[in-house]
Enzyme design. Structure first.
Site, PDB file in Angstrom:
ATOM      1  CB  THR A  10      53.687 -16.276 -30.593  1.00  0.00           C
ATOM      2  OG1 THR A  10      52.856 -15.716 -31.619  1.00  0.00           O
ATOM      3  CG2 THR A  10      54.797 -17.092 -31.239  1.00  0.00           C
ATOM      4  CG  ASP A  11      47.673 -13.854 -29.820  1.00  0.00           C
ATOM      5  OD1 ASP A  11      48.203 -12.930 -29.193  1.00  0.00           O
ATOM      6  OD2 ASP A  11      46.569 -13.746 -30.385  1.00  0.00           O
ATOM      7  CG  ASP A  12      46.567 -19.452 -27.080  1.00  0.00           C
ATOM      8  OD1 ASP A  12      45.692 -19.721 -26.249  1.00  0.00           O
ATOM      9  OD2 ASP A  12      46.342 -19.324 -28.295  1.00  0.00           O
TER      10      ASP A  12
ATOM     11  CD  GLU B  52      47.068 -11.506 -24.040  1.00  0.00           C
ATOM     12  OE1 GLU B  52      46.845 -11.322 -22.825  1.00  0.00           O
ATOM     13  OE2 GLU B  52      47.224 -10.567 -24.832  1.00  0.00           O
TER      14      GLU B  52
ATOM     15  CG  HIS C 245      48.487  -9.863 -27.567  1.00  0.00           C
ATOM     16  ND1 HIS C 245      47.573 -10.616 -28.273  1.00  0.00           N
ATOM     17  CD2 HIS C 245      47.814  -8.771 -27.112  1.00  0.00           C
ATOM     18  CE1 HIS C 245      46.397 -10.001 -28.241  1.00  0.00           C
ATOM     19  NE2 HIS C 245      46.521  -8.885 -27.545  1.00  0.00           N
TER      20      HIS C 245
END
Length: 646
Positions: free
Chosen positions: A393-395, A398, A469
């Site tokens: 989910t972080d990638d 962003e 994020h």
């Protein structure tokens, strides 16, 4: 490798603290332009960026041990690896887990053993100093479980003194305690092959012992029998007894099931999860299950590891080290965001090349995340070149933040990719309102109590930085008033520390967490005047260094005295600035932080950053992302320049 000691951009006018009065927007713009040009020059012709990812010599020692165990080591690879390991030794004889950090017992044990395998003799000064350090820290007896497993593989430690991990775990359904899907994806992929290794207890004898590393101390006392950890400690002897007399109708099929699970998750680059630990243990497990070195899975796995090695010259001769992971998707997403924040046109050729590459990398296949979210369609991005089983989910958040600003010649294709990503990321929200990185609701802590689990984080619960994020991404997409975003905001408010900061799971540490959360809150419509944001601003201003920058030592994960304290770094200074700028600060703290970035910029437009600012496992495993020292200062400078231009 960075060129340390080079400071001062040719476009920056302020060279000392006394010269701050001469600092202005022109210097910031000059520094930004130089940094953008430097970033442009690092883009691959296919559109991606990838900085070096540095960790510690555990990766290199285990690579050498793996090759020895499989019988594929060569004098050249051994010596080049040994030179690198020797070059990283500290003055006290130890090896650390991050640059500038204290010596680490287990890392030093593994380095010592690897150097012995490479031919170094125990009476040589560097190994004598290493052995003395190990003994001073309690001896090899106090090393972590994974180190003991590596020693057992070579007959240097008893398998009876390693916790047992039965492959029958593979039979547990997803709803059962301790099933493999209750582990974080990195731990899951490591534990499954280790169940095979633990069951077979292989030994590859070597011609030396580890007496120099031993103290003869007794093991630490067991935990209380009434605690969960104490229960598992008392269960372990029974599992060892079962290992000697297993039910063959259960054990052999369980091992086959584990091997099939491993094979089904081998990635296109030959690896597992794009990271070193499951990669090396999967190769060992498959080999023990009868897969010979010429089997396609084994050949691909070994060749893939070769692709993770970096070779360079040194004064002592050629050196070789292993990247624990590679981060091209993450690096490219951040670089794209940085260029756009710097004011690079949304249809610039570099922007479009990066966009096309990222669109091709979107994962539209099934993965382990569907165990918890079976009806959720795919649409995320992973961290690495090849890790389709584990998007995160972080990638994804962003990347969406960057893609949505791009002026693409095929806007329909771009919009569909963004919509898929937003749907997938939203669907990965945990029940408590936060987001973990790879799985939803990966919050069961029972695995932490196992004797096996002394190697860092083994679960993937929601964290403030990842949740922030995602919240910022949802707000940018106009979904701030929808329930997923509002629940994420409530989670973030609840997660704020009493001092006003937020804990950073994947970056060092409270500076990273706070630098992520404040912009997300503001983007989601939270008033800059509300107490949570004012408290965060006060915390950041209080922890600004005398040189104008910010830094936080990685020891803050284990010693609260280090929270918010440490030598200034470009990436951490940028994180703090991003929070302050989002909070609407037009203050001396902001100006001093920007000046620090300008003043420490190299003539080529980049920055030096030897200290690690990335986190793998808090307290145990840390990362230096080469790209951080460039993209985050660009981001901060871009927002500062844009603010002053309004």
């Amino acid at each position: 490798m960075t060129e340390s000691g080079k400071v001062g951009s040719g476009k920056a006018g302020a060279g000392t603290d006394e010269a701050r009065g001469a600092f202005g927007a022109d210097e910031a713009r000059g520094a930004l332009d130089a940094a953008v040009e430097h970033l442009r020059g690092r883009q691959h012709q296919d559109g991606w960026w990838k900085g070096e990812l540095a960790t510690n010599v555990t990766m290199d020692a285990e690579d050498l041990m793996l090759r020895t165990f499989l019988g594929i080591s060569t004098p050249r690879t051994n010596e080049e690896t040994a030179r690198w390991i020797r070059s990283q030794q500290r003055a006290d004889g130890s090896w650390a887990t991050f640059h500038g950090g204290p010596g680490d017992l287990s890392t030093t044990v593994e380095a010592w053993v690897a150097l012995r395998l490479a031919g170094d003799q125990p009476e040589e000064p560097h190994l004598r100093k290493a052995a003395a350090f190990v003994r001073s820290e309690g001896g090899v007896e106090r090393a972590r479980v994974f180190t003991h497993i590596w020693l057992a593989l070579f007959g240097l430690w008893s398998w009876d003194d390693c916790p047992s991990l039965p492959p029958e775990l593979m039979y547990l359904p997803p709803w059962a305690p301790l099933n493999i899907y209750n582990w974080g994806c990195w731990a899951r992929q490591t534990i499954v092959p280790l169940t095979i290794v633990s069951a077979l207890e292989p030994v590859h004898p070597v011609g030396f012992d580890i007496a120099d590393l031993q103290t003869g101390e007794s093991p630490p006392p067991r935990q209380s029998a009434y605690s969960v950890g104490g229960f598992f400690q008392r269960l372990d002897p029974l599992l060892h007894a079962y290992r000697r007399h297993p039910l063959k109708g259960l054990r052999r099929p369980a091992m086959r099931r584990a091997a099939e699970w491993i094979l089904a998750r081998q990635e296109a680059d030959g690896g597992w999860g794009g990271i070193q630990p499951p990669w090396v243990y999967s190769l060992i497990a498959l080999n023990l299950m009868g897969y010979q070195l010429d089997h396609p899975a084994m050949r691909a796995g070994i060749a893939g590891l070769d692709g993770f090695t970096i070779q360079a010259d040194s004064p002592a001769g050629p050196v070789r080290w292993l990247e624990a992971c590679q981060s091209p998707v993450w690096d490219t997403g951040l670089a794209l965001d940085a260029l756009l924040e710097a004011g690079v046109p949304a249809d610039d050729p570099a922007v479009l090349k990066a966009t096309d590459w990222l669109l091709d990398e979107q994962i539209l296949a099934d993965g382990d995340w569907q165990v918890r979210r079976p009806h959720l369609p795919p649409g995320g991005w992973a961290f690495e070149f090849a890790n389709d089983n584990y998007p995160d989910t972080d990638d994804t958040a962003e990347i969406v933040l960057g893609l949505r600003k791009v002026k693409h010649p095929d806007p329909d294709r771009l919009r569909k990719a963004i919509d898929r990503a937003v749907t997938w990321t939203t669907g990965m929200q945990s029940r408590d309102g936060g987001w973990g990185a790879f799985d939803a609701d990966n919050i069961h802590t029972l695995a932490n109590a196992l004797p096996f689990c002394d190697f860092g984080a083994v679960i993937d619960p929601p964290s403030a930085d990842v949740t922030a994020h995602v919240v910022e991404m949802l707000a940018a997409e106009g979904r701030a008033d929808e329930e997923p975003c509002r629940r994420g905001l409530r989670w973030l408010f609840d997660a704020q520390e009493p001092d006003g900061s937020w804990f950073g799971r994947w970056g060092a540490n409270h500076v990273y967490g706070t630098g992520a959360v404040v912009p997300a809150l503001v983007a989601a419509g939270v008033s800059r005047d509300l107490p949570p944001i004012r408290a965060a601003v006060r915390w950041l201003e209080t922890h600004q260094n005398a040189d104008g920058g910010w830094g936080e030592d990685l020891r803050s994960y284990v010693d609260p005295a280090w929270i918010g304290r440490g030598e200034s770094t470009p990436s951490q200074t940028a994180w703090a600035l991003l929070a302050l700028l989002a909070a609407g600060e037009d203050s001396e703290s902001v100006d001093r932080g920007i000046e620090h970035l300008v003043r420490t910029q190299r003539p080529d437009g980049g920055w030096d950053e030897e200290l690690y600012t990335g986190t793998g496992f808090p307290g145990d495993f840390y990362i230096s992302y080469e790209i951080y020292r460039l993209v985050f200062p660009i981001w901060a400078l871009g927002r500062y320049v844009a603010r002053d231009a309004r």
